[in-house]
Design a protein around this motif. Structure first.
Motif, PDB file in Angstrom:
ATOM      1  N   SER A  17       6.509  -8.177  11.387  1.00  0.00           N
ATOM      2  CA  SER A  17       5.679  -7.190  12.069  1.00  0.00           C
ATOM      3  C   SER A  17       4.252  -7.218  11.542  1.00  0.00           C
ATOM      4  O   SER A  17       4.026  -7.401  10.349  1.00  0.00           O
ATOM      5  CB  SER A  17       6.259  -5.789  11.865  1.00  0.00           C
ATOM      6  N   THR A  18       3.297  -7.042  12.445  1.00  0.00           N
ATOM      7  CA  THR A  18       1.892  -6.942  12.064  1.00  0.00           C
ATOM      8  C   THR A  18       1.315  -5.680  12.696  1.00  0.00           C
ATOM      9  O   THR A  18       1.782  -5.233  13.756  1.00  0.00           O
ATOM     10  CB  THR A  18       1.073  -8.157  12.546  1.00  0.00           C
ATOM     11  N   MET A  19       0.311  -5.109  12.055  1.00  0.00           N
ATOM     12  CA  MET A  19      -0.314  -3.905  12.586  1.00  0.00           C
ATOM     13  C   MET A  19      -0.941  -4.175  13.953  1.00  0.00           C
ATOM     14  O   MET A  19      -0.844  -3.361  14.867  1.00  0.00           O
ATOM     15  CB  MET A  19      -1.369  -3.375  11.608  1.00  0.00           C
ATOM     16  N   TRP A  50       6.391   3.254  12.126  1.00  0.00           N
ATOM     17  CA  TRP A  50       5.986   2.022  11.448  1.00  0.00           C
ATOM     18  C   TRP A  50       4.468   1.977  11.317  1.00  0.00           C
ATOM     19  O   TRP A  50       3.938   1.657  10.255  1.00  0.00           O
ATOM     20  CB  TRP A  50       6.499   0.799  12.220  1.00  0.00           C
ATOM     21  N   ASP A  53       3.228   4.855   8.887  1.00  0.00           N
ATOM     22  CA  ASP A  53       3.616   4.590   7.496  1.00  0.00           C
ATOM     23  C   ASP A  53       2.719   3.552   6.829  1.00  0.00           C
ATOM     24  O   ASP A  53       2.658   3.464   5.609  1.00  0.00           O
ATOM     25  CB  ASP A  53       5.068   4.114   7.412  1.00  0.00           C
ATOM     26  N   ARG A  54       2.022   2.764   7.633  1.00  0.00           N
ATOM     27  CA  ARG A  54       1.145   1.718   7.097  1.00  0.00           C
ATOM     28  C   ARG A  54      -0.332   2.069   7.247  1.00  0.00           C
ATOM     29  O   ARG A  54      -1.188   1.208   7.153  1.00  0.00           O
ATOM     30  CB  ARG A  54       1.468   0.393   7.770  1.00  0.00           C
ATOM     31  N   GLY A  55      -0.621   3.340   7.488  1.00  0.00           N
ATOM     32  CA  GLY A  55      -2.003   3.794   7.505  1.00  0.00           C
ATOM     33  C   GLY A  55      -2.624   3.985   8.869  1.00  0.00           C
ATOM     34  O   GLY A  55      -3.751   4.450   8.974  1.00  0.00           O
TER      35      GLY A  55
END
Length: 71
Positions: A17-19, A50, A53-55
């Motif tokens: 997965s990538t942002m 997701w 959670d990663r900003g």
């Protein structure tokens, strides 16, 4: 782009997965009318979690921000 178990999307079917992929797929699905169901099992809820959670989407590359601004 492939949807992963954790809620994100990768550039390729089996890719991590990538942002960038997660944000653009999430926004696209929302624009096409997909709804959040309020359940953790909902694919869009997982994707939203997701991303958050990663900003958040501020962590996509500048060219990804350009695509989001076009939409």
């Amino acid at each position: 782009m492939g949807k992963n178990e954790g809620g994100g999307w990768g550039f390729h079917i089996k890719g991590p997965s990538t942002m960038f992929s997660a944000a653009l797929n999430y926004v696209t699905l929302r624009l096409f009318g997909e709804r959040l169901e309020g359940k953790e099992s909902c694919p869009l809820e997982k994707a939203r979690k997701w991303i958050l959670d990663r900003g958040g989407v501020i962590f996509i590359p500048s060219w990804g921000k350009m695509w989001l601004s076009v939409w």
